[in-house]
Design a protein around this motif. Structure first.
Motif, PDB file in Angstrom:
ATOM      1  N   VAL B  98      53.948  46.959  28.252  1.00  0.00           N
ATOM      2  CA  VAL B  98      53.220  47.737  26.990  1.00  0.00           C
ATOM      3  C   VAL B  98      53.759  48.971  26.898  1.00  0.00           C
ATOM      4  O   VAL B  98      54.035  49.460  25.753  1.00  0.00           O
ATOM      5  CB  VAL B  98      51.654  47.863  27.510  1.00  0.00           C
ATOM      6  N   ALA B  99      53.963  49.681  28.017  1.00  0.00           N
ATOM      7  CA  ALA B  99      54.282  51.180  28.021  1.00  0.00           C
ATOM      8  C   ALA B  99      55.526  51.440  27.098  1.00  0.00           C
ATOM      9  O   ALA B  99      55.182  52.277  26.079  1.00  0.00           O
ATOM     10  CB  ALA B  99      54.351  51.720  29.203  1.00  0.00           C
ATOM     11  N   PRO B 100      56.513  50.818  27.432  1.00  0.00           N
ATOM     12  CA  PRO B 100      57.725  51.239  26.600  1.00  0.00           C
ATOM     13  C   PRO B 100      57.595  50.726  24.875  1.00  0.00           C
ATOM     14  O   PRO B 100      57.925  51.695  24.205  1.00  0.00           O
ATOM     15  CB  PRO B 100      59.094  50.478  27.162  1.00  0.00           C
ATOM     16  N   ARG B 101      57.051  49.643  24.819  1.00  0.00           N
ATOM     17  CA  ARG B 101      57.031  49.383  23.554  1.00  0.00           C
ATOM     18  C   ARG B 101      55.888  50.228  22.724  1.00  0.00           C
ATOM     19  O   ARG B 101      56.001  50.648  21.572  1.00  0.00           O
ATOM     20  CB  ARG B 101      56.452  47.914  23.204  1.00  0.00           C
ATOM     21  N   LEU B 102      54.616  50.632  23.323  1.00  0.00           N
ATOM     22  CA  LEU B 102      53.673  51.294  22.537  1.00  0.00           C
ATOM     23  C   LEU B 102      54.089  52.589  22.330  1.00  0.00           C
ATOM     24  O   LEU B 102      53.984  53.017  21.393  1.00  0.00           O
ATOM     25  CB  LEU B 102      52.494  51.432  23.525  1.00  0.00           C
ATOM     26  N   ARG B 103      55.000  53.339  23.374  1.00  0.00           N
ATOM     27  CA  ARG B 103      55.286  54.683  23.173  1.00  0.00           C
ATOM     28  C   ARG B 103      56.378  54.617  21.986  1.00  0.00           C
ATOM     29  O   ARG B 103      56.316  55.466  20.896  1.00  0.00           O
ATOM     30  CB  ARG B 103      56.115  55.261  24.406  1.00  0.00           C
ATOM     31  N   ALA B 104      57.227  53.542  21.683  1.00  0.00           N
ATOM     32  CA  ALA B 104      58.145  53.859  20.766  1.00  0.00           C
ATOM     33  C   ALA B 104      57.492  53.537  19.345  1.00  0.00           C
ATOM     34  O   ALA B 104      57.815  54.152  18.478  1.00  0.00           O
ATOM     35  CB  ALA B 104      59.250  52.707  21.137  1.00  0.00           C
ATOM     36  N   SER B 106      54.562  53.843  18.437  1.00  0.00           N
ATOM     37  CA  SER B 106      53.595  54.988  17.884  1.00  0.00           C
ATOM     38  C   SER B 106      54.497  56.104  17.646  1.00  0.00           C
ATOM     39  O   SER B 106      53.995  57.004  16.333  1.00  0.00           O
ATOM     40  CB  SER B 106      52.609  55.464  19.015  1.00  0.00           C
ATOM     41  N   ALA B 107      55.645  56.367  18.180  1.00  0.00           N
ATOM     42  CA  ALA B 107      56.247  57.739  17.775  1.00  0.00           C
ATOM     43  C   ALA B 107      57.092  57.303  16.664  1.00  0.00           C
ATOM     44  O   ALA B 107      56.817  58.230  15.450  1.00  0.00           O
ATOM     45  CB  ALA B 107      57.426  58.105  18.773  1.00  0.00           C
ATOM     46  N   THR B 108      57.657  56.091  16.146  1.00  0.00           N
ATOM     47  CA  THR B 108      58.143  55.661  15.049  1.00  0.00           C
ATOM     48  C   THR B 108      57.316  55.936  13.935  1.00  0.00           C
ATOM     49  O   THR B 108      57.612  56.494  12.720  1.00  0.00           O
ATOM     50  CB  THR B 108      58.632  54.373  15.047  1.00  0.00           C
ATOM     51  N   GLN B 109      55.831  55.467  14.116  1.00  0.00           N
ATOM     52  CA  GLN B 109      54.837  55.294  13.102  1.00  0.00           C
ATOM     53  C   GLN B 109      54.224  56.912  12.850  1.00  0.00           C
ATOM     54  O   GLN B 109      53.645  57.012  11.585  1.00  0.00           O
ATOM     55  CB  GLN B 109      53.701  54.538  13.327  1.00  0.00           C
ATOM     56  N   GLY B 110      54.120  57.697  13.731  1.00  0.00           N
ATOM     57  CA  GLY B 110      53.696  58.990  13.857  1.00  0.00           C
ATOM     58  C   GLY B 110      52.070  58.659  13.968  1.00  0.00           C
ATOM     59  O   GLY B 110      51.219  59.510  13.519  1.00  0.00           O
ATOM     60  N   SER B 111      51.794  57.622  14.717  1.00  0.00           N
ATOM     61  CA  SER B 111      50.438  57.240  14.957  1.00  0.00           C
ATOM     62  C   SER B 111      49.886  57.815  16.257  1.00  0.00           C
ATOM     63  O   SER B 111      50.612  58.204  17.248  1.00  0.00           O
ATOM     64  CB  SER B 111      49.951  55.920  15.233  1.00  0.00           C
ATOM     65  N   ASP B 116      45.536  53.598  14.605  1.00  0.00           N
ATOM     66  CA  ASP B 116      46.686  53.656  13.751  1.00  0.00           C
ATOM     67  C   ASP B 116      47.596  52.958  14.010  1.00  0.00           C
ATOM     68  O   ASP B 116      48.573  52.227  13.047  1.00  0.00           O
ATOM     69  CB  ASP B 116      46.812  55.015  13.973  1.00  0.00           C
ATOM     70  N   VAL B 117      47.973  52.722  15.382  1.00  0.00           N
ATOM     71  CA  VAL B 117      49.135  51.734  15.719  1.00  0.00           C
ATOM     72  C   VAL B 117      48.898  50.300  14.994  1.00  0.00           C
ATOM     73  O   VAL B 117      49.838  49.586  14.504  1.00  0.00           O
ATOM     74  CB  VAL B 117      49.400  51.654  17.004  1.00  0.00           C
ATOM     75  N   ILE B 118      47.639  49.907  15.107  1.00  0.00           N
ATOM     76  CA  ILE B 118      47.461  48.417  15.046  1.00  0.00           C
ATOM     77  C   ILE B 118      47.361  48.326  13.171  1.00  0.00           C
ATOM     78  O   ILE B 118      48.024  47.222  12.852  1.00  0.00           O
ATOM     79  CB  ILE B 118      45.977  48.176  15.238  1.00  0.00           C
ATOM     80  N   THR B 119      46.664  49.286  12.758  1.00  0.00           N
ATOM     81  CA  THR B 119      46.623  49.133  11.312  1.00  0.00           C
ATOM     82  C   THR B 119      47.928  49.412  10.515  1.00  0.00           C
ATOM     83  O   THR B 119      48.174  48.742   9.388  1.00  0.00           O
ATOM     84  CB  THR B 119      45.504  49.928  10.738  1.00  0.00           C
ATOM     85  N   ARG B 120      48.767  50.498  11.019  1.00  0.00           N
ATOM     86  CA  ARG B 120      50.116  50.524  10.467  1.00  0.00           C
ATOM     87  C   ARG B 120      51.247  49.338  10.799  1.00  0.00           C
ATOM     88  O   ARG B 120      51.760  49.080   9.872  1.00  0.00           O
ATOM     89  CB  ARG B 120      50.766  51.810  10.763  1.00  0.00           C
ATOM     90  N   ARG B 121      50.943  48.639  11.932  1.00  0.00           N
ATOM     91  CA  ARG B 121      52.009  47.770  12.149  1.00  0.00           C
ATOM     92  C   ARG B 121      51.705  46.444  11.293  1.00  0.00           C
ATOM     93  O   ARG B 121      52.571  45.918  11.087  1.00  0.00           O
ATOM     94  CB  ARG B 121      51.583  47.382  13.673  1.00  0.00           C
ATOM     95  N   TRP B 122      50.308  46.161  10.994  1.00  0.00           N
ATOM     96  CA  TRP B 122      50.003  44.890  10.443  1.00  0.00           C
ATOM     97  C   TRP B 122      49.421  45.135   8.903  1.00  0.00           C
ATOM     98  O   TRP B 122      49.528  44.095   8.311  1.00  0.00           O
ATOM     99  CB  TRP B 122      48.966  44.178  11.057  1.00  0.00           C
ATOM    100  N   GLY B 123      49.371  46.403   8.674  1.00  0.00           N
ATOM    101  CA  GLY B 123      48.830  46.590   7.266  1.00  0.00           C
ATOM    102  C   GLY B 123      47.384  46.448   7.185  1.00  0.00           C
ATOM    103  O   GLY B 123      46.829  45.471   7.696  1.00  0.00           O
ATOM    104  N   ASP B 124      46.814  47.395   6.550  1.00  0.00           N
ATOM    105  CA  ASP B 124      45.240  47.032   6.601  1.00  0.00           C
ATOM    106  C   ASP B 124      44.574  47.824   5.160  1.00  0.00           C
ATOM    107  O   ASP B 124      44.155  48.886   5.083  1.00  0.00           O
ATOM    108  CB  ASP B 124      44.519  47.846   7.817  1.00  0.00           C
ATOM    109  N   PRO B 125      44.884  47.520   4.004  1.00  0.00           N
ATOM    110  CA  PRO B 125      44.471  48.151   2.794  1.00  0.00           C
ATOM    111  C   PRO B 125      43.037  48.056   2.540  1.00  0.00           C
ATOM    112  O   PRO B 125      42.491  48.941   1.859  1.00  0.00           O
ATOM    113  CB  PRO B 125      45.120  47.094   1.645  1.00  0.00           C
ATOM    114  N   ARG B 126      42.042  47.073   3.170  1.00  0.00           N
ATOM    115  CA  ARG B 126      40.744  47.340   2.890  1.00  0.00           C
ATOM    116  C   ARG B 126      40.128  47.942   4.225  1.00  0.00           C
ATOM    117  O   ARG B 126      38.740  47.800   4.448  1.00  0.00           O
ATOM    118  CB  ARG B 126      40.214  46.088   2.658  1.00  0.00           C
ATOM    119  N   TRP B 352      39.668  57.561  17.510  1.00  0.00           N
ATOM    120  CA  TRP B 352      39.594  58.468  16.421  1.00  0.00           C
ATOM    121  C   TRP B 352      40.503  58.179  15.225  1.00  0.00           C
ATOM    122  O   TRP B 352      41.586  58.111  15.420  1.00  0.00           O
ATOM    123  CB  TRP B 352      39.565  59.921  16.652  1.00  0.00           C
ATOM    124  N   ARG B 353      39.869  58.022  14.057  1.00  0.00           N
ATOM    125  CA  ARG B 353      40.521  57.723  12.633  1.00  0.00           C
ATOM    126  C   ARG B 353      41.085  58.979  12.216  1.00  0.00           C
ATOM    127  O   ARG B 353      40.128  60.062  12.013  1.00  0.00           O
ATOM    128  CB  ARG B 353      39.502  57.099  11.762  1.00  0.00           C
TER     129      ARG B 353
END
Lengths: 41, 387
Positions: B98-104, B106-111, B116-126, B352-353
């Protein structure tokens, strides 16, 4: 003469075997990462 | 617990108050380095291996490792240790997968939060994913924080000499006040620093105390003989269980590890780690800490069973041994270590959002407000529970 109690094999593995194996594994993985996977400068 | 002199309790109480002072001092120092939203939520992604690693493990091992894990081996002997492989396998999954993947990611997304990580990874328009994830985390964490408030209430009331229901309530209020102060003052950095301090204290206590106690006994051989004399079943990996009961017990204990990758207050620490190199160092630190703490707690329970076989509650063995064997000042520090395992998990970094807040100062303000509301809600819920 009093009874002499000893740990069963399963208890020895649970108490000493597992943590020892885990520590050896973690140290070995770190050494591999440091010395083998990264190119030497 | 064994009878304790009033002067000893006073010394323990003084050490406890000093300990709380140290926590607040650390939070104040952290607050001076916290200047914006990402700083408040993720310590500006600046954590080193020690603070990210130890704070992640310290926050995952709430009061149960110094109380519950000790009680397991006190009651069941060596077979009570099956929780340790379960937890350590969970640690392996967390720090190596989990650790190496989640760090990478979240840093790439700026989450800055898990949602934030979940919604930006899979998209969440609604906003369906965001609302669902936040609701699940909020509901689960409120219950978790409430349980910590209960532990804080009991620990503070017993160590500071408060009696009865009003004493318990006072303990809950003191615990909530310290947690809210530490968390809202310095944000994620304060939580990480105080958790690092607490995690090291817990490890020191769980390594030093049982080794000292075993040495006083005359070595591990004497401990084994003492346990065997109480019951030979205390020296086996299965205890007195056979067949399905044994398999059910072992699988159940190993299953504890399944929960670790799903703990938002734990895996958020990985997002705050400085770089991949620190994640790599964190892996070894976390695994060594885990082995020391889980097996140290187990050893405390085994020693307690031989030293104090009539102890009414095995979960009190750590404090009972400390009060019996060491100076009151050290006993106070050990009790502080027990309470150390009650972490300030009400920090909103995991849920937190942050999108609606366009300035870093407004994110920090809303983060602080959310922390205070969540912690007081939890404390209010626990204050109604019976002692």
């Amino acid at each position: 003469m009093t009874d002499q109690y000893t740990l069963t094999l399963g208890a020895k593995l649970l108490l000493w075997g597992f943590p020892l194996a885990l520590v050896i594994l973690v140290v070995a993985e770190t050494l591999l990462d440091t010395w083998w996977r990264e190119p030497k400068q | 617990m064994t009878a304790v002199e009033g002067s000893t309790l006073t010394t323990v109480a003084v050490v406890m108050v000093a300990y709380l002072g140290v926590l607040i001092f650390i939070a104040w120092r952290a607050s001076r380095r916290t200047h914006g939203g990402e700083d408040f939520h993720l310590a500006g992604r600046s954590l080193g291996a020690w603070s990210a690693g130890i704070s992640s493990t310290a926050s995952s091992e709430s009061g149960w490792v110094t109380l519950g894990a000790v009680g397991m081996t006190f009651t069941h002997g060596i077979s009570g240790l099956w929780y340790a492989p379960g937890c350590l396998l969970g640690y392996l999954v967390n720090v190596y997968i989990v650790a190496p993947r989640l760090r990478a990611i979240s840093a790439t997304q700026g989450s800055v939060t898990l949602t934030d990580v979940i919604t930006r990874r899979w998209g969440d328009p609604r906003n369906v994913l965001r609302v669902t994830a936040t609701t699940i985390i909020l509901i689960c964490m409120m219950g978790y924080v409430a349980a910590q408030m209960t532990a804080a209430g009991k620990a503070f009331s017993s160590s500071l000499g408060f009696e009865g229901r009003s004493g318990y309530l006072l303990g809950v209020v003191i615990g909530a006040a310290v947690i809210i102060l530490v968390t809202s003052l310095g944000g994620f950095r304060a939580v990480a620093w105080t958790d690092l301090f607490q995690g090291l204290l817990v490890a020191a206590a769980l390594i030093a105390l049982p080794l000292y106690a075993v040495a006083r006994f005359g070595g591990f051989g004497a401990l084994i003989q003492g346990l065997g004399a109480i019951s030979p079943n205390l020296l086996t990996a299965g205890g007195d269980r056979i067949g399905p009961a044994l398999w059910g017990f072992v699988i159940g204990q190993l299953g504890i590890g399944l929960g670790y990758p799903g703990m938002p207050h734990v895996i958020t620490r990985y997002m705050a780690t400085r770089n991949d190199r620190e994640v790599q160092r964190l892996q070894m630190i976390v695994m060594f800490w885990g082995v020391a703490v889980f097996y140290g707690a187990g050893l405390v329970g085994l020693v307690g069973r031989v030293m104090m076989p009539d102890l009414a509650d095995g979960e009190q063995a750590l404090m009972a041994i400390a009060l019996e064997l060491v100076h009151p000042v050290l006993a106070g520090l050990l009790l502080a270590a027990v309470i150390s395992a009650i972490p300030p998990q009400s920090h909103p970094s995991s849920w937190w959002r942050h999108q609606p807040f366009h300035t870093t100062s407004s994110r920090k303000l809303w983060g602080r407000s959310a922390t205070i509301v969540a912690a007081w809600c939890s404390a209010a819920g626990r204050s109604r529970s019976s002692v």
